[in-house]
Design an enzyme around this catalytic site. Structure first.
Site, mmCIF file in Angstrom:
data_model
loop_
_atom_site.group_PDB
_atom_site.id
_atom_site.type_symbol
_atom_site.label_atom_id
_atom_site.label_comp_id
_atom_site.label_asym_id
_atom_site.label_seq_id
_atom_site.Cartn_x
_atom_site.Cartn_y
_atom_site.Cartn_z
ATOM 1 N N LYS A 183 0.829 -1.192 0.000
ATOM 2 C CA LYS A 183 0.000 0.000 0.000
ATOM 3 C C LYS A 183 0.871 1.252 0.000
ATOM 4 O O LYS A 183 1.915 1.280 0.650
ATOM 5 C CB LYS A 183 -0.908 0.011 1.235
ATOM 6 C CG LYS A 183 -1.866 -1.176 1.317
ATOM 7 C CD LYS A 183 -2.795 -1.220 0.128
ATOM 8 C CE LYS A 183 -3.778 -2.380 0.218
ATOM 9 N NZ LYS A 183 -4.534 -2.541 -1.053
ATOM 10 N N HIS A 323 -9.308 -8.805 -9.198
ATOM 11 C CA HIS A 323 -9.101 -8.267 -7.855
ATOM 12 C C HIS A 323 -9.623 -9.306 -6.876
ATOM 13 O O HIS A 323 -10.577 -10.020 -7.156
ATOM 14 C CB HIS A 323 -9.878 -6.958 -7.679
ATOM 15 C CG HIS A 323 -9.973 -6.525 -6.245
ATOM 16 N ND1 HIS A 323 -11.122 -6.679 -5.502
ATOM 17 C CD2 HIS A 323 -9.059 -5.992 -5.427
ATOM 18 C CE1 HIS A 323 -10.899 -6.221 -4.279
ATOM 19 N NE2 HIS A 323 -9.659 -5.793 -4.207
HETATM 20 MG MG MG Z 1 -6.298 -2.545 -5.274
#
Ligand code: MG
Length: 392
Positions: A183, A323
């Site tokens: 992230k 995803h």
């Molecule tokens: Mg993503």
């Protein structure tokens, strides 16, 4: 042959992990059981699914609209006679009755979750793994049961510094993964670059082994600043810099940021994906398109989206990935021959990862050809909750 009942329940994810935009402490998901009157091994075949991660449970829509439309349909209208099985295209069409065009996420998650559970049942009826049942219909001869999987990790969490981040990422490498994602956007850019360089060092300073995900959390100026800061590292991809519908900014980034960009997990329809590749500056077979099948109307719709992409020069094997790191995305990626599949080991409790006995070797996971359906039965904790939903 008939679907006799469809049940759903909401389950909390119980996670305190955080991306650039929100934490998962309140996140829920819907579990669905599609119960049929087809008997295998002396018991009715039941198909299961859950609505992936990142979108909340949606039981109210299922109960008020999608489930009754299937249960009230003429059972014969939902059958594929040639295959002596349920017809997923007819079941999708039944759920879409009375739905106004557009506004896809108003229904695409609920419909997609039920649809994927139907596929679990279809594959079990054919006594083959779901990837094979999907490939037989939409990708004959093209299944990829030996699937490359990468870890979507590198989360922010309370009290987590670089040493803890490296512990997390080292754990994935020890499991056999070779490509990681982390992230960004949840810390100041200078801190994120420090985090990035530490992880790059861990994966051998090869940007191809590392992707970053900003989860749509950056302002346009921040997205440009990150693009400038990330470009020299030649990362595997820079995912979702900004709002998923800001095609103008994606076009601008694609003109200046040379390594691959990735986006699409927050688009839910073929038309949205068409808009992205038409107006979003995406570079065919260089950038990466992400689709979350249970959140995007399910397998039939994703297969149709891929057919549309083929017509515009995009190859599914070099640029499309699902995803969501779970058994559903794994089988759909393998069945449709996608580039690779995401994995979330240990991230979302019982909704994490793949079969309990799954082995990752040099980044690849071999799907079991003898396990029928999506294979939730091989995830003991999850299957306990799923089977409870369909019992009595
Ligand atoms: Mg993503």
């Amino acid at each position: 042959m008939q679907i006799t009942d469809i049940r759903e329940t909401a389950i909390p994810l119980n996670s305190n992990l955080r991306n650039a935009v929100f934490d998962f402490s309140q996140m829920t998901t819907s579990i669905v059981a599609v119960i049929t009157d087809v008997i295998r091994d002396g018991k009715p075949v039941v198909g299961y699914a859950f609505n992936s991660t990142g979108r909340y449970a949606c039981g109210a829509q299922m109960r008020s609209r999608f489930i009754p439309r299937i249960i009230d349909a003429d059972p014969d209208s939902l059958i594929d006679e040639a295959r002596d099985n349920f017809n997923p295209e007819a079941i999708l069409a039944a759920m879409m009755q009375g739905e106004k065009p557009g506004g896809h996420s108003d229904r695409s998650v609920g419909i997609g979750t039920i649809e994927v559970a139907v596929w679990d049942a279809i594959a079990k009826i054919e006594e083959k793994p779901a990837y094979q049942a999907i490939a037989d219909r939409y990708n004959p001869g093209g299944a990829k049961p030996d699937m490359f999987v990468y870890v979507g990790g590198g989360w922010y969490a309370p009290g987590k510094g670089i040493p803890e981040l490296l512990d997390e990422m080292r754990g994935y490498l020890d499991m056999g993964y070779t490509q990681l994602k982390m992230k960004v956007g949840g810390a100041p850019i200078s801190e994120d670059i420090e985090r990035l360089e530490a992880v790059l060092n861990l994966v051998g300073n090869d940007g191809w082994n590392l992707a970053v995900d900003a989860n749509c959390g950056l302002t346009p100026d921040e997205a440009r600043a990150y693009a400038g800061a990330l470009a020299p590292y030649k990362l595997r991809w820079y995912e979702e810099p900004t709002d998923p519908l800001d095609y103008a900014l994606m076009t601008e980034l694609a003109e200046t940021y040379e390594p691959p960009l990735a986006t699409g997990e927050n688009l839910f329809s073929q038309q949205d994906m068409r808009n992205l590749i038409t107006f979003g500056g995406m570079r065919p077979n260089h950038d990466v398109l992400q689709i979350d099948p249970p959140q995007s109307y399910g397998v039939v719709a994703v297969a149709r989206t891929i057919e549309m992409l083929h017509g515009t020069g995009w190859a599914v094997g070099s640029s499309v990935m699902p995803h969501g790191g779970n058994q559903m995305s794994l089988h759909i990626a393998a069945g449709l021959g996608m580039l690779l599949c995401e994995s979330y080991p240990n991230t979302f409790g019982m909704f994490s990862g793949f079969a309990d006995d799954a082995e990752i070797i040099d980044g690849y996971l071999k799907l079991d050809p003898d396990r029928p359906g999506i294979g939730f039965e091989s995830q003991a904790d999850l299957y306990e909750v799923m089977s409870e939903l369909s019992s009595n």
